[in-house]
Design an enzyme around this catalytic site. Structure first.
Site, PDB file in Angstrom:
ATOM      1  CE1 TYR A  38      -3.923   1.911   0.060  1.00 44.08           C
ATOM      2  CE2 TYR A  38      -3.578   2.310   2.396  1.00 44.08           C
ATOM      3  CZ  TYR A  38      -4.291   2.555   1.229  1.00 44.08           C
ATOM      4  OH  TYR A  38      -5.344   3.409   1.246  1.00 44.08           O
ATOM      5  CE  LYS A  93     -22.132 -20.637 -16.684  1.00 44.55           C
ATOM      6  NZ  LYS A  93     -22.075 -21.636 -17.751  1.00 44.55           N
ATOM      7  CG  ASP A 136     -27.100 -17.516 -17.931  1.00 46.73           C
ATOM      8  OD1 ASP A 136     -26.650 -18.168 -18.901  1.00 46.73           O
ATOM      9  OD2 ASP A 136     -27.304 -18.019 -16.827  1.00 46.73           O
ATOM     10  CG  ASP A 161     -25.255 -18.460 -21.992  1.00 49.14           C
ATOM     11  OD1 ASP A 161     -25.516 -19.489 -21.365  1.00 49.14           O
ATOM     12  OD2 ASP A 161     -24.955 -17.384 -21.445  1.00 49.14           O
ATOM     13  N   GLY A 195     -32.446 -18.818 -29.989  1.00 49.59           N
ATOM     14  CA  GLY A 195     -31.879 -17.726 -29.208  1.00 49.59           C
ATOM     15  C   GLY A 195     -30.366 -17.760 -29.237  1.00 49.59           C
ATOM     16  CB  ALA A 196     -27.921 -16.588 -26.710  1.00 45.47           C
ATOM     17  CG  ASN A 285     -28.377 -26.671 -18.169  1.00 49.42           C
ATOM     18  OD1 ASN A 285     -28.370 -27.866 -17.922  1.00 49.42           O
ATOM     19  ND2 ASN A 285     -27.448 -26.078 -18.907  1.00 49.42           N
ATOM     20  CG  ASN A 317     -21.649 -23.171 -21.120  1.00 56.45           C
ATOM     21  OD1 ASN A 317     -21.507 -23.456 -19.935  1.00 56.45           O
ATOM     22  ND2 ASN A 317     -22.642 -22.396 -21.554  1.00 56.45           N
TER      23      ASN A 317
HETATM   24  N1  NDP Z   1     -26.079 -27.023 -21.959  1.00 58.23           N
HETATM   25  C1  NDP Z   1     -25.489 -25.849 -22.112  1.00 58.23           C
HETATM   26  O1  NDP Z   1     -24.262 -25.723 -22.071  1.00 58.23           O
HETATM   27  C2  NDP Z   1     -26.315 -24.649 -22.345  1.00 58.23           C
HETATM   28  C3  NDP Z   1     -27.677 -24.695 -22.322  1.00 58.23           C
HETATM   29  N2  NDP Z   1     -28.403 -23.579 -22.564  1.00 58.23           N
HETATM   30  C4  NDP Z   1     -29.848 -23.691 -22.452  1.00 58.23           C
HETATM   31  O2  NDP Z   1     -30.454 -23.234 -23.653  1.00 58.23           O
HETATM   32  C5  NDP Z   1     -31.669 -22.580 -23.332  1.00 58.23           C
HETATM   33  C6  NDP Z   1     -31.732 -21.232 -24.038  1.00 58.23           C
HETATM   34  O3  NDP Z   1     -30.740 -20.385 -23.528  1.00 58.23           O
HETATM   35  P1  NDP Z   1     -30.330 -19.052 -24.329  1.00 58.23           P
HETATM   36  O4  NDP Z   1     -30.132 -19.357 -25.749  1.00 58.23           O
HETATM   37  O5  NDP Z   1     -29.245 -18.443 -23.543  1.00 58.23           O
HETATM   38  O6  NDP Z   1     -31.667 -18.180 -24.142  1.00 58.23           O
HETATM   39  P2  NDP Z   1     -32.411 -17.164 -25.155  1.00 58.23           P
HETATM   40  O7  NDP Z   1     -33.401 -16.461 -24.315  1.00 58.23           O
HETATM   41  O8  NDP Z   1     -31.433 -16.387 -25.921  1.00 58.23           O
HETATM   42  O9  NDP Z   1     -33.170 -18.117 -26.183  1.00 58.23           O
HETATM   43  C7  NDP Z   1     -34.213 -18.956 -25.796  1.00 58.23           C
HETATM   44  C8  NDP Z   1     -34.806 -19.544 -27.056  1.00 58.23           C
HETATM   45  O10 NDP Z   1     -35.645 -20.630 -26.695  1.00 58.23           O
HETATM   46  C9  NDP Z   1     -36.901 -20.461 -27.327  1.00 58.23           C
HETATM   47  N3  NDP Z   1     -37.954 -21.050 -26.519  1.00 58.23           N
HETATM   48  C10 NDP Z   1     -38.202 -20.872 -25.212  1.00 58.23           C
HETATM   49  N4  NDP Z   1     -39.303 -21.565 -24.856  1.00 58.23           N
HETATM   50  C11 NDP Z   1     -39.757 -22.173 -25.981  1.00 58.23           C
HETATM   51  C12 NDP Z   1     -40.856 -23.005 -26.275  1.00 58.23           C
HETATM   52  N5  NDP Z   1     -41.751 -23.337 -25.349  1.00 58.23           N
HETATM   53  N6  NDP Z   1     -40.991 -23.472 -27.554  1.00 58.23           N
HETATM   54  C13 NDP Z   1     -40.098 -23.123 -28.510  1.00 58.23           C
HETATM   55  N7  NDP Z   1     -39.042 -22.323 -28.285  1.00 58.23           N
HETATM   56  C14 NDP Z   1     -38.878 -21.844 -27.041  1.00 58.23           C
HETATM   57  C15 NDP Z   1     -37.082 -18.950 -27.441  1.00 58.23           C
HETATM   58  O11 NDP Z   1     -38.054 -18.681 -28.429  1.00 58.23           O
HETATM   59  P3  NDP Z   1     -38.451 -17.165 -28.856  1.00 58.23           P
HETATM   60  O12 NDP Z   1     -37.281 -16.676 -29.688  1.00 58.23           O
HETATM   61  O13 NDP Z   1     -39.706 -17.318 -29.636  1.00 58.23           O
HETATM   62  O14 NDP Z   1     -38.614 -16.401 -27.574  1.00 58.23           O
HETATM   63  C16 NDP Z   1     -35.668 -18.531 -27.812  1.00 58.23           C
HETATM   64  O15 NDP Z   1     -35.483 -18.663 -29.210  1.00 58.23           O
HETATM   65  C17 NDP Z   1     -31.759 -22.530 -21.807  1.00 58.23           C
HETATM   66  O16 NDP Z   1     -32.572 -23.586 -21.360  1.00 58.23           O
HETATM   67  C18 NDP Z   1     -30.353 -22.774 -21.346  1.00 58.23           C
HETATM   68  O17 NDP Z   1     -30.260 -23.442 -20.104  1.00 58.23           O
HETATM   69  C19 NDP Z   1     -27.837 -22.359 -22.845  1.00 58.23           C
HETATM   70  C20 NDP Z   1     -26.475 -22.253 -22.869  1.00 58.23           C
HETATM   71  C21 NDP Z   1     -25.617 -23.384 -22.563  1.00 58.23           C
HETATM   72  C1  PYR Z   2     -24.909 -23.929 -19.020  1.00 60.96           C
HETATM   73  C2  PYR Z   2     -25.378 -22.566 -19.260  1.00 60.96           C
HETATM   74  O1  PYR Z   2     -24.581 -21.651 -19.408  1.00 60.96           O
HETATM   75  C3  PYR Z   2     -26.792 -22.304 -19.358  1.00 60.96           C
HETATM   76  O2  PYR Z   2     -27.602 -23.232 -19.280  1.00 60.96           O
HETATM   77  O3  PYR Z   2     -27.149 -21.127 -19.528  1.00 60.96           O
HETATM   78 MG    MG Z   3     -25.463 -19.712 -19.425  1.00 60.29          MG
END
Ligand code: NDP
Ligand code: PYR
Ligand code: MG
Length: 415
Positions: A38, A93, A136, A161, A195-196, A285, A317
């Protein structure tokens, strides 16, 4: 209250709340120590860094730190529950960064009104860290946030993600299709979610050899198709000129189902419609698109993966982000580019084909054998070889592709 629920709450609460803490790397016992740590001694590195900013890597913890940053808009598959509620995941994480790659990670949960405000906040604090792991953050905002921050920051910015998931999914998919006797370039994919994670996974699979026209994606409105007018620019890239509208329309005859959406969206009836020897990665998840017990009871010929630690084939991931950042930090990469991502895919996929050390078996109670095959398409997160294999491949790819600030790997790196 289920047993796991209470155990999880107790784990987080006791003996101290949370999962991480700060530890010191220098002595602070004597007045001499304090005079160095310090005032007055700390003024010396301050002056050095002021005249040469890269000395921050020499005199501070910058080079071994990652900020895990979220706004809580897509916490796992739990949805938009806000920044504070995302803190356990971000601390988680940080725990994984430390445990698997000895990287000191700090969780930061950002409350913001506009996307620009979030970007400005992260940009303003970025120089503190060696890297930024975005986590997320929902689509489509995540795409603009990451793109802008990569532009504005001199350190690697990586939306886990998107790219962590895509790297692990691609590695697992390459291996699973090989085991099923199928080719990536011929396989028909159905991806639930747009999504993402889903957009990044399908983009990566195309880079690895999947054919764009063999990919069907779905969101809450059903199949992405060219006659829809409600899709953002990222979904539009995966819109097909097709009359198919529902999951049932596209799953018939598909080789692969990839779930990155939400719980229990895939039924036994759906998977009965798939081609012979399908691959199902239900990665939401904590609850997958279909429970493995149900999938296996429905068909014997499938390969099943989930995002969870408590089933075989964890497609998550965690197999990537600690190790890709280790490699990037160790050569002071300014970004994590496609070459580094592809190097990580290959390192992970290749490692699954090697014999598994006893230390890995010991971490999985009741498991006596792990061998490349239907129940082992990816290495386990506990595998100590992930660190050296992925970090080395990524660091070398960073050097070869010109984004590393070091010109060669440190002597004996990861040997
Ligand atoms: N195993 C792993 O390492 C990982 C798993 N994931 C999982 O992936 C999922 C999405 O995460 P992420 O991409 O970050 O989130 P986002 O919010 O970016 O995307 C979610 C997507 O899921 C779609 N969705 C949600 N509910 C429904 C449904 N009932 N029917 C059809 N489509 C649906 C949404 O549709 P809409 O565009 O119409 O809203 C959107 O396109 C989570 O469950 C997360 O846990 C994510 C990252 C890593
Ligand atoms: C594993 C992870 O990053 C998720 O489900 O969002
Ligand atoms: Mg995540």
């Amino acid at each position: 209250m289920t047993d796991l629920r209470q155990q999880a709450l107790d784990y987080h609460e006791f003996p101290v709340p949370g999962k991480t803490a700060v530890c010191l790397t220098k002595p602070a016992r004597t007045s001499k120590d304090l005079a160095l740590a310090y005032s007055p001694g700390v003024a010396e590195p301050v002056r050095e860094i002021a005249s040469n900013p890269s000395d921050a890597y020499r005199y501070t913890n910058k080079g071994n730190t990652v900020a895990v940053i979220s706004n809580g808009t897509a916490i796992l598959g739990l949805g938009n529950l806000g920044p504070l509620a995302s803190k356990p995941v971000m601390e988680g994480k940080a725990l994984l960064f430390k445990h698997f790659a000895n990287i000191d990670a700090t969780d930061i949960e950002v409350k913001h009104r506009t996307t620009e405000e979030f970007i400005n906040t992260v940009e303003a604090i970025a120089d503190t860290f060696g890297g930024i792991n975005l986590e997320d953050i929902k689509a489509p905002e995540c795409f603009e946030i990451e793109r802008e921050l990569i532009e504005r920051c001199a350190i690697p910015v990586f939306h886990d993600d998107q790219h962590g998931t895509a790297i692990v999914t691609a590695a697992g998919m390459i291996n699973a299709l090989e085991i099923q006797g199928k080719e990536l370039c011929k396989a028909v994919f159905v991806c639930m979610g747009a999504g993402a994670a889903a957009i990044a996974c399908m983009t990566m699979l195309v880079k690895c050899g999947a054919q764009r026209e063999n990919i069907y994606m779905l969101d809450r409105q059903g199949v992405l198709h060219t006659r829809r007018d409600d899709m953002n620019e990222y979904k539009q890239l995966f819109a097909n000129n097709t009359d198919k509208r529902t999951l049932q329309d596209v799953i018939a005859g598909a080789d692969v189902f990839l779930g990155l959406s939400g719980p229990d969206l895939l039924t036994e009836e759906d998977i009965k419609l798939m081609a012979d020897k399908p691959v199902i990665f239900a990665c939401s998840n904590p609850d997958p698109e279909i429970k493995p017990e149900l999938a296996h009871a429905t068909r014997q010929d499938l390969i099943m993966g989930t995002g969870r630690s408590d089933y075989p084939n964890q497609v998550n991931n965690v197999l990537c982000f600690p190790f890709i950042f280790r490699g990037a930090l160790d050569v002071r990469a300014t970004r994590i580019n496609d070459e580094m991502k592809i190097a990580a895919v290959k390192a992970i996929a290749d490692l699954a084909k090697e014999p598994v050390p006893d230390s890995v078996l010991a971490a999985y109670e009741g498991v006596t054998e792990m061998k490349f095959g239907a129940d082992y398409v990816l290495p386990k997160p506990m595998d100590p070889r992930l660190l050296s294999r992925i970090a080395k491949a990524v660091a070398q790819a960073a050097i070869d592709s010109g984004v590393a600030q070091l010109t060669e790997l440190p002597d004996g790196y990861m040997d």
